[in-house]
Design an enzyme around this catalytic site. Structure first.
Site, PDB file in Angstrom:
ATOM      1  N   CYS A  57       0.839  -1.207   0.000  1.00  0.00           N
ATOM      2  CA  CYS A  57       0.000   0.000   0.000  1.00  0.00           C
ATOM      3  C   CYS A  57       0.876   1.259   0.000  1.00  0.00           C
ATOM      4  O   CYS A  57       1.801   1.391   0.802  1.00  0.00           O
ATOM      5  CB  CYS A  57      -0.918   0.005   1.221  1.00  0.00           C
ATOM      6  N   CYS A  61       0.418   5.070   6.711  1.00  0.00           N
ATOM      7  CA  CYS A  61      -0.205   4.947   8.042  1.00  0.00           C
ATOM      8  C   CYS A  61       0.784   4.266   9.002  1.00  0.00           C
ATOM      9  O   CYS A  61       1.218   3.126   8.755  1.00  0.00           O
ATOM     10  CB  CYS A  61      -1.480   4.123   7.948  1.00  0.00           C
ATOM     11  N   CYS A  64       0.406   0.514  10.331  1.00  0.00           N
ATOM     12  CA  CYS A  64      -0.066  -0.548   9.428  1.00  0.00           C
ATOM     13  C   CYS A  64       1.046  -1.451   8.902  1.00  0.00           C
ATOM     14  O   CYS A  64       2.110  -0.990   8.489  1.00  0.00           O
ATOM     15  CB  CYS A  64      -0.827   0.068   8.268  1.00  0.00           C
ATOM     16  N   CYS A 101     -16.542  -9.078   5.891  1.00  0.00           N
ATOM     17  CA  CYS A 101     -15.884  -7.797   5.606  1.00  0.00           C
ATOM     18  C   CYS A 101     -14.599  -8.057   4.825  1.00  0.00           C
ATOM     19  O   CYS A 101     -13.762  -8.852   5.265  1.00  0.00           O
ATOM     20  CB  CYS A 101     -15.528  -7.089   6.909  1.00  0.00           C
ATOM     21  N   CYS A 133     -19.430  -6.022   3.781  1.00  0.00           N
ATOM     22  CA  CYS A 133     -18.750  -4.765   4.076  1.00  0.00           C
ATOM     23  C   CYS A 133     -17.432  -4.796   3.315  1.00  0.00           C
ATOM     24  O   CYS A 133     -16.801  -5.853   3.240  1.00  0.00           O
ATOM     25  CB  CYS A 133     -18.488  -4.660   5.581  1.00  0.00           C
ATOM     26  N   CYS A 193     -19.479   2.322   8.230  1.00  0.00           N
ATOM     27  CA  CYS A 193     -18.770   1.705   9.342  1.00  0.00           C
ATOM     28  C   CYS A 193     -17.544   2.580   9.519  1.00  0.00           C
ATOM     29  O   CYS A 193     -16.670   2.605   8.647  1.00  0.00           O
ATOM     30  CB  CYS A 193     -18.383   0.268   8.986  1.00  0.00           C
ATOM     31  N   ARG A 265     -18.204  -1.650  17.778  1.00  0.00           N
ATOM     32  CA  ARG A 265     -17.449  -2.909  17.655  1.00  0.00           C
ATOM     33  C   ARG A 265     -16.124  -2.855  18.401  1.00  0.00           C
ATOM     34  O   ARG A 265     -15.307  -1.973  18.171  1.00  0.00           O
ATOM     35  CB  ARG A 265     -17.187  -3.259  16.191  1.00  0.00           C
TER      36      ARG A 265
HETATM   37  N1  SAM Z   1      -6.658   0.616   3.104  1.00  0.00           N
HETATM   38  C1  SAM Z   1      -7.946   0.901   3.620  1.00  0.00           C
HETATM   39  C2  SAM Z   1      -7.960   2.092   4.540  1.00  0.00           C
HETATM   40  O1  SAM Z   1      -6.970   2.309   5.250  1.00  0.00           O
HETATM   41  O2  SAM Z   1      -8.964   2.762   4.564  1.00  0.00           O
HETATM   42  C3  SAM Z   1      -8.571  -0.284   4.306  1.00  0.00           C
HETATM   43  C4  SAM Z   1      -7.753  -1.248   5.144  1.00  0.00           C
HETATM   44  S1  SAM Z   1      -7.128  -0.616   6.688  1.00  0.00           S
HETATM   45  C5  SAM Z   1      -6.051  -1.918   7.181  1.00  0.00           C
HETATM   46  C6  SAM Z   1      -8.531  -0.648   7.778  1.00  0.00           C
HETATM   47  C7  SAM Z   1      -8.380  -0.106   9.181  1.00  0.00           C
HETATM   48  O3  SAM Z   1      -7.733  -1.047   9.998  1.00  0.00           O
HETATM   49  C8  SAM Z   1      -7.576   1.160   9.382  1.00  0.00           C
HETATM   50  O4  SAM Z   1      -8.316   2.305   9.099  1.00  0.00           O
HETATM   51  C9  SAM Z   1      -7.243   1.089  10.858  1.00  0.00           C
HETATM   52  O5  SAM Z   1      -8.229   1.756  11.621  1.00  0.00           O
HETATM   53  C10 SAM Z   1      -7.273  -0.401  11.162  1.00  0.00           C
HETATM   54  N2  SAM Z   1      -5.918  -0.895  11.471  1.00  0.00           N
HETATM   55  C11 SAM Z   1      -4.928  -1.120  10.585  1.00  0.00           C
HETATM   56  N3  SAM Z   1      -3.818  -1.556  11.204  1.00  0.00           N
HETATM   57  C12 SAM Z   1      -4.101  -1.623  12.528  1.00  0.00           C
HETATM   58  C13 SAM Z   1      -3.343  -1.976  13.676  1.00  0.00           C
HETATM   59  N4  SAM Z   1      -2.077  -2.365  13.594  1.00  0.00           N
HETATM   60  N5  SAM Z   1      -3.950  -1.922  14.880  1.00  0.00           N
HETATM   61  C14 SAM Z   1      -5.251  -1.531  14.970  1.00  0.00           C
HETATM   62  N6  SAM Z   1      -5.995  -1.175  13.912  1.00  0.00           N
HETATM   63  C15 SAM Z   1      -5.448  -1.201  12.699  1.00  0.00           C
HETATM   64 FE1  SF4 Z   2      -2.816   1.316   3.333  1.00  0.00          FE
HETATM   65 FE2  SF4 Z   2      -2.699   0.225   5.732  1.00  0.00          FE
HETATM   66 FE3  SF4 Z   2      -3.099   2.838   5.502  1.00  0.00          FE
HETATM   67 FE4  SF4 Z   2      -5.060   1.132   4.751  1.00  0.00          FE
HETATM   68  S1  SF4 Z   2      -4.275   1.423   6.832  1.00  0.00           S
HETATM   69  S2  SF4 Z   2      -4.341   2.931   3.648  1.00  0.00           S
HETATM   70  S3  SF4 Z   2      -3.805  -0.588   3.990  1.00  0.00           S
HETATM   71  S4  SF4 Z   2      -1.234   1.715   4.878  1.00  0.00           S
END
Ligand code: SAM
Ligand code: SF4
Ligand code: DTB
Length: 323
Positions: A57, A61, A64, A101, A133, A193, A265
């Site tokens: 990606c 973030c 992530c 989901c 979802c 959501c 949730r």
């Molecule tokens: N890429 C898309 C986005 O970011 O909108 C969807 C997938 S992203 C992994 C979905 C959500 O998972 C993120 O917005 C975040 O809130 C949550 N998330 C991701 N990594 C996480 C982590 N290590 N611990 C807790 N929540 C996490």
């Molecule tokens: Fe990409 Fe992870 Fe950020 Fe979603 S949360 S946009 S998968 S880096």
């Protein structure tokens, strides 16, 4: 309504701050009272997650495992086939989930064969009698409409944290990008959501800011995931100490009080939480969980341990889609 218009009932920021600072058990008692007024307190909605496209990606973030910007990125997997996804959905249904989901590590949706495949997945999940979802990153209004036409129920798109803390966590997009996608989702008639993550190193005030923002969206989200950070080694937040469990309970209780009708949730982070702390979250108004051994890329409690926990607590799955 767009995100700059004023919702019908405005939740004041000072009120949210004040809730966060109440004695914990007073706060839980109050949230439990409101919860029982609006929801069946012995029911928990059960969803199951699948990562349909993993890693690679371009967003940064800091929490992530799927960002190309950090060490510790998980192995990349291209978009799965429709058949593989529907086989996983069927298994999830047989395991007691009523919503499936699907998450893709995309910055944004691009029109083309991959999006068309996701639309087929959505239609297939619906045909199995499950709610669906997806979370695919940023979305244009026309793409949201195509998802709605395919039968999608929910779009997950989190605000993650308060606006003031956002650029300490991600800089490749901004808060208003998130709000614009949420507008597109609502505009297409999809259910939202939308929640966030606690334990990113934010202050309690930033947590209050997130819940205040969620409660003041033009419509409160139908579903509000509260994720506790799962620290991923190699990411900027990989060494972040786990948030004290009482702060997670507080966030759930305040979410329940400021969004009384939403499903709250208890999302990522349950594997790191004691059952007793989870029990207090359910008392304080959490009424949804993810079932299954894995979230997207990190472990979740086993189905067996969750079944045993729900049984001990006298909670049973909601089953919104099948009697
Ligand atoms: N890429 C898309 C986005 O970011 O909108 C969807 C997938 S992203 C992994 C979905 C959500 O998972 C993120 O917005 C975040 O809130 C949550 N998330 C991701 N990594 C996480 C982590 N290590 N611990 C807790 N929540 C996490
Ligand atoms: Fe990409 Fe992870 Fe950020 Fe979603 S949360 S946009 S998968 S880096
Ligand atoms: C949400 O708020 N939590 C889910 C879902 N929406 C997509 C994701 C949690 C991911 C936890 C980290 C991982 O497994 O990679």
């Amino acid at each position: 309504m767009s995100s700059i218009e004023t919702p019908a009932v405005r939740v004041e920021r000072a009120f949210v701050d004040e809730l966060f600072d109440r004695p914990l058990l007073d706060l839980v008692f109050q949230a439990a009272t409101v919860h029982r007024r609006h929801h069946a307190a012995d029911r928990v909605q059960c969803s199951q997650l699948l990562s349909i496209k993993t890693g690679g990606c371009p967003e940064n973030c800091g929490y992530c495992s799927q960002s190309v910007h950090h060490g510790g990125e998980v192995a990349r997997e291209p978009l799965l086939d429709v058949d593989a996804v529907l086989a996983a959905a069927k298994q999830a249904r047989d395991g007691g989930a009523d919503r499936f989901c699907m998450g893709a590590a995309w910055r944004q949706v691009k029109d083309g064969p991959e999006f068309d495949r996701v639309l087929q997945m959505v239609a297939g999940v619906k045909a199995l009698g499950l709610e669906s979802c997806v979370t695919l990153g940023m979305l244009q209004p026309a793409q949201a409409r195509r998802l709605a036409e395919a039968g999608l129920d929910y779009y997950n798109h989190n605000l993650d944290t308060g606006r003031s803390h956002y650029d300490k966590v991600v800089t490749t997009r901004c808060y208003d990008d998130r709000l614009a996608t949420l507008d597109a989702v609502r505009g297409a008639g999809l259910k939202t959501c939308c929640g966030g993550i606690v334990g990113l190193g934010e202050t309690r005030a930033a947590r209050a800011e997130l819940l205040w923002q969620l409660a003041n969206l033009p419509e409160a989200p139908t579903s509000v995931p509260i994720n506790a950070l799962v620290p991923i080694p190699g990411t900027p937040l990989g060494e972040q100490p786990l948030l004290d469990w009482t702060e997670i309970v507080r966030a759930v209780a305040v979410a329940r009080l400021v969004m009384p009708r939403s499903i709250v949730r208890l999302s990522a982070g349950r594997a790191e939480m004691h059952e007793a702390a989870q029990a207090l979250c359910f008392l304080a108004g959490a009424n949804s969980i993810f079932l299954g051994d894995e979230l997207l890329t990190t472990p979740n409690p086993s189905p067996q341990s969750d079944a045993a926990m729900l049984d001990k607590l006298g909670l049973s799955p909601l089953q919104t889609t099948r009697a």
